[in-house]
Design a protein around this motif. Structure first.
Motif, PDB file in Angstrom:
ATOM      1  N   LEU A  92      96.720  51.588  18.361  1.00 35.11           N
ATOM      2  CA  LEU A  92      97.440  50.987  17.237  1.00 35.11           C
ATOM      3  C   LEU A  92      98.536  51.942  16.774  1.00 35.11           C
ATOM      4  O   LEU A  92      98.338  53.159  16.729  1.00 35.11           O
ATOM      5  N   ARG A  93      99.678  51.372  16.409  1.00 29.48           N
ATOM      6  CA  ARG A  93     100.738  52.147  15.759  1.00 29.48           C
ATOM      7  C   ARG A  93     101.338  51.287  14.658  1.00 29.48           C
ATOM      8  O   ARG A  93     101.754  50.163  14.911  1.00 29.48           O
ATOM      9  N   ARG A  94     101.385  51.832  13.433  1.00 27.49           N
ATOM     10  CA  ARG A  94     101.794  51.028  12.278  1.00 27.49           C
ATOM     11  C   ARG A  94     102.734  51.839  11.385  1.00 27.49           C
ATOM     12  O   ARG A  94     102.477  52.999  11.077  1.00 27.49           O
ATOM     13  N   TRP A  95     103.827  51.189  10.971  1.00 25.73           N
ATOM     14  CA  TRP A  95     104.740  51.732   9.970  1.00 25.73           C
ATOM     15  C   TRP A  95     104.699  50.815   8.750  1.00 25.73           C
ATOM     16  O   TRP A  95     104.782  49.595   8.887  1.00 25.73           O
ATOM     17  N   THR A  96     104.566  51.375   7.562  1.00 28.86           N
ATOM     18  CA  THR A  96     104.596  50.571   6.340  1.00 28.86           C
ATOM     19  C   THR A  96     105.495  51.248   5.303  1.00 28.86           C
ATOM     20  O   THR A  96     105.545  52.483   5.210  1.00 28.86           O
ATOM     21  N   PHE A  97     106.186  50.407   4.549  1.00 33.13           N
ATOM     22  CA  PHE A  97     107.042  50.883   3.457  1.00 33.13           C
ATOM     23  C   PHE A  97     106.826  49.968   2.252  1.00 33.13           C
ATOM     24  O   PHE A  97     106.638  48.752   2.406  1.00 33.13           O
ATOM     25  N   ALA A  98     106.866  50.548   1.074  1.00 35.61           N
ATOM     26  CA  ALA A  98     106.699  49.766  -0.151  1.00 35.61           C
ATOM     27  C   ALA A  98     107.567  50.360  -1.251  1.00 35.61           C
ATOM     28  O   ALA A  98     107.725  51.590  -1.342  1.00 35.61           O
ATOM     29  N   LEU A  99     108.115  49.487  -2.078  1.00 39.84           N
ATOM     30  CA  LEU A  99     108.906  49.903  -3.240  1.00 39.84           C
ATOM     31  C   LEU A  99     108.346  49.193  -4.461  1.00 39.84           C
ATOM     32  O   LEU A  99     108.323  47.958  -4.515  1.00 39.84           O
ATOM     33  N   HIS A 100     107.888  49.975  -5.422  1.00 44.96           N
ATOM     34  CA  HIS A 100     107.271  49.416  -6.633  1.00 44.96           C
ATOM     35  C   HIS A 100     108.044  49.887  -7.859  1.00 44.96           C
ATOM     36  O   HIS A 100     108.363  51.077  -7.989  1.00 44.96           O
ATOM     37  N   THR A 101     108.343  48.949  -8.756  1.00 42.23           N
ATOM     38  CA  THR A 101     108.993  49.296 -10.023  1.00 42.23           C
ATOM     39  C   THR A 101     108.159  48.741 -11.177  1.00 42.23           C
ATOM     40  O   THR A 101     107.523  47.691 -11.052  1.00 42.23           O
ATOM     41  N   LYS A 102     108.195  49.444 -12.286  1.00 44.22           N
ATOM     42  CA  LYS A 102     107.476  48.990 -13.484  1.00 44.22           C
ATOM     43  C   LYS A 102     108.289  49.330 -14.727  1.00 44.22           C
ATOM     44  O   LYS A 102     108.661  50.487 -14.938  1.00 44.22           O
ATOM     45  N   LEU A 103     108.544  48.294 -15.538  1.00 47.88           N
ATOM     46  CA  LEU A 103     109.268  48.447 -16.797  1.00 47.88           C
ATOM     47  C   LEU A 103     108.347  47.999 -17.925  1.00 47.88           C
ATOM     48  O   LEU A 103     107.891  46.857 -17.951  1.00 47.88           O
ATOM     49  N   GLU A 104     108.043  48.915 -18.840  1.00 51.17           N
ATOM     50  CA  GLU A 104     107.165  48.624 -19.968  1.00 51.17           C
ATOM     51  C   GLU A 104     108.023  48.352 -21.196  1.00 51.17           C
ATOM     52  O   GLU A 104     108.702  49.256 -21.713  1.00 51.17           O
ATOM     53  N   LEU A 105     107.989  47.104 -21.663  1.00 56.35           N
ATOM     54  CA  LEU A 105     108.721  46.718 -22.863  1.00 56.35           C
ATOM     55  C   LEU A 105     107.769  46.681 -24.051  1.00 56.35           C
ATOM     56  O   LEU A 105     106.620  47.089 -23.948  1.00 56.35           O
ATOM     57  N   VAL A 106     108.221  46.149 -25.177  1.00 54.27           N
ATOM     58  CA  VAL A 106     107.406  46.196 -26.394  1.00 54.27           C
ATOM     59  C   VAL A 106     106.124  45.399 -26.236  1.00 54.27           C
ATOM     60  O   VAL A 106     105.027  45.874 -26.552  1.00 54.27           O
ATOM     61  N   ALA A 107     106.221  44.172 -25.706  1.00 52.17           N
ATOM     62  CA  ALA A 107     105.046  43.314 -25.626  1.00 52.17           C
ATOM     63  C   ALA A 107     104.699  42.888 -24.208  1.00 52.17           C
ATOM     64  O   ALA A 107     103.671  42.257 -23.998  1.00 52.17           O
ATOM     65  N   VAL A 108     105.554  43.228 -23.259  1.00 59.33           N
ATOM     66  CA  VAL A 108     105.322  42.775 -21.887  1.00 59.33           C
ATOM     67  C   VAL A 108     105.601  43.912 -20.912  1.00 59.33           C
ATOM     68  O   VAL A 108     106.305  44.882 -21.232  1.00 59.33           O
ATOM     69  N   ASN A 109     105.045  43.750 -19.697  1.00 59.82           N
ATOM     70  CA  ASN A 109     105.332  44.645 -18.585  1.00 59.82           C
ATOM     71  C   ASN A 109     105.954  43.818 -17.457  1.00 59.82           C
ATOM     72  O   ASN A 109     105.443  42.746 -17.115  1.00 59.82           O
ATOM     73  N   LEU A 110     107.024  44.331 -16.890  1.00 63.08           N
ATOM     74  CA  LEU A 110     107.674  43.679 -15.756  1.00 63.08           C
ATOM     75  C   LEU A 110     107.515  44.579 -14.537  1.00 63.08           C
ATOM     76  O   LEU A 110     107.946  45.735 -14.543  1.00 63.08           O
ATOM     77  N   GLU A 111     106.911  44.022 -13.466  1.00 61.96           N
ATOM     78  CA  GLU A 111     106.656  44.788 -12.252  1.00 61.96           C
ATOM     79  C   GLU A 111     107.179  44.039 -11.033  1.00 61.96           C
ATOM     80  O   GLU A 111     107.086  42.810 -10.958  1.00 61.96           O
ATOM     81  N   THR A 112     107.714  44.786 -10.090  1.00 63.12           N
ATOM     82  CA  THR A 112     108.137  44.217  -8.811  1.00 63.12           C
ATOM     83  C   THR A 112     107.576  45.086  -7.690  1.00 63.12           C
ATOM     84  O   THR A 112     107.464  46.319  -7.828  1.00 63.12           O
ATOM     85  N   THR A 113     107.240  44.442  -6.573  1.00 62.55           N
ATOM     86  CA  THR A 113     106.727  45.156  -5.408  1.00 62.55           C
ATOM     87  C   THR A 113     107.329  44.553  -4.144  1.00 62.55           C
ATOM     88  O   THR A 113     107.219  43.347  -3.917  1.00 62.55           O
ATOM     89  N   SER A 114     107.977  45.394  -3.356  1.00 59.19           N
ATOM     90  CA  SER A 114     108.523  44.993  -2.064  1.00 59.19           C
ATOM     91  C   SER A 114     107.763  45.728  -0.976  1.00 59.19           C
ATOM     92  O   SER A 114     107.457  46.925  -1.105  1.00 59.19           O
ATOM     93  N   GLY A 115     107.461  45.025   0.113  1.00 59.36           N
ATOM     94  CA  GLY A 115     106.689  45.648   1.174  1.00 59.36           C
ATOM     95  C   GLY A 115     107.191  45.257   2.549  1.00 59.36           C
ATOM     96  O   GLY A 115     107.730  44.158   2.751  1.00 59.36           O
ATOM     97  N   PHE A 116     107.013  46.168   3.523  1.00 63.86           N
ATOM     98  CA  PHE A 116     107.378  45.905   4.921  1.00 63.86           C
ATOM     99  C   PHE A 116     106.349  46.559   5.816  1.00 63.86           C
ATOM    100  O   PHE A 116     105.904  47.692   5.563  1.00 63.86           O
ATOM    101  N   LEU A 117     105.955  45.845   6.884  1.00 61.91           N
ATOM    102  CA  LEU A 117     104.974  46.365   7.830  1.00 61.91           C
ATOM    103  C   LEU A 117     105.430  46.082   9.252  1.00 61.91           C
ATOM    104  O   LEU A 117     105.868  44.968   9.566  1.00 61.91           O
ATOM    105  N   ASN A 118     105.311  47.081  10.122  1.00 63.16           N
ATOM    106  CA  ASN A 118     105.598  46.955  11.542  1.00 63.16           C
ATOM    107  C   ASN A 118     104.366  47.444  12.304  1.00 63.16           C
ATOM    108  O   ASN A 118     103.951  48.595  12.134  1.00 63.16           O
ATOM    109  N   LEU A 119     103.779  46.573  13.136  1.00 59.65           N
ATOM    110  CA  LEU A 119     102.522  46.878  13.814  1.00 59.65           C
ATOM    111  C   LEU A 119     102.668  46.668  15.309  1.00 59.65           C
ATOM    112  O   LEU A 119     103.214  45.651  15.756  1.00 59.65           O
ATOM    113  N   ARG A 120     102.152  47.628  16.102  1.00 62.82           N
ATOM    114  CA  ARG A 120     102.059  47.524  17.553  1.00 62.82           C
ATOM    115  C   ARG A 120     100.611  47.779  17.950  1.00 62.82           C
ATOM    116  O   ARG A 120     100.036  48.797  17.568  1.00 62.82           O
TER     117      ARG A 120
END
Length: 254
Positions: free
Chosen positions: A158-186
């Motif tokens: 097995l050979r695997r490459w993975t990448f992820a980008l996570h952001t988090k913004l904490e506001l007064v009453a809410v949290n906004l989060e985003t997650t991007s992901g990429f996977l390459n598998l052999r």
């Protein structure tokens, strides 16, 4: 461990529950740890495990970490056809995170990982000699545990490459989060389907896949009896496979 459907918060494959493993983010304080384990399996087969983790700042608003794993075990299954042993495995796993925190209420984490495995661990043994090859002349059947009689040496790589980008913004009453992901598998696999030394059946397979995902989530942050969560999830998958299993009516010796 989270029971029950968790697909809304942890993705499409968590419908039956999940075990959620959270790796630490990089720290602005320099620290690290390392471990080494050496053991012995059956007979003279060695078992080795080395791990390393370091983290620290790279600027006032950014930090980085690096973790590495090297694991190896020698073969412990007697190869009755070629001599020597099967069942060996070598694993290398490297992961790094970069944390960028421009403000107390906002952070960005970029993660990259490389995983590589080379092994002959898929070495089947027929139960009580129950294999389609037992009725043919020249067959060699295991007579005890930790033995294998296979026409070809098995492979499970097995050979695997993975990448992820996570952001988090904490506001007064809410949290906004985003997650991007990429996977390459052999994935390359060779399995002797009849588990005998005869060329009777084999299952060679090569898999190639790539996938990407994007998630956005908005959730309440105020403590209280009512909590809410809304979001969206996009997933894309592509790849190819080469499967060429074969069987022989009149098997031959390798």
């Amino acid at each position: 461990m989270l029971r029950g459907p968790q697909g809304t918060t942890f993705g499409r494959n968590a419908t039956g529950g999940l075990i959620n493993v959270i790796t630490p983010d990089p720290s602005f304080d320099f620290r690290g740890k390392a471990s080494l384990r050496v053991g012995r399996m059956r007979r003279e087969a060695g078992d080795y495990d080395a791990r390393l983790y370091v983290t620290g700042p790279i600027s006032e608003k950014a930090a980085i970490d690096l973790s590495g794993l090297f694991r190896k075990n020698d073969g412990y299954i007697d190869d009755l056809v070629r001599g020597g042993t099967l069942g060996d495995q070598r694993v290398i796993d490297l992961r790094s995170k970069v944390l960028f925190k421009p403000a107390d209420n906002f952070k960005v984490v970029l993660t990259g990982e490389f995983f590589d495995q080379q092994s002959t661990t898929n070495s089947p043994q027929p139960v009580d000699g129950n294999t389609a090859g037992r009725r043919f002349p020249g067959v060699i059947l295991p007579t005890g545990p930790w033995q294998a009689s296979l026409a070809e040496a098995p492979v499970l790589n097995l050979r695997r490459w993975t990448f992820a980008l996570h952001t988090k913004l904490e506001l007064v009453a809410v949290n906004l989060e985003t997650t991007s992901g990429f996977l390459n598998l052999r994935w390359t696999q060779i399995t002797d389907s009849d588990a005998s030394n005869l060329r009777l059946g084999n299952f060679p397979a090569i898999f190639r896949s790539e996938s990407g995902s994007q998630e956005i989530k908005l959730s309440s942050s105020n403590p209280g009896p009512f909590q809410w969560l809304v979001g969206g999830y996009f997933y894309q998958f592509g790849g190819s496979s080469f499967l060429q299993p074969w069987t022989a009516a009149n098997p031959t010796l390798p």
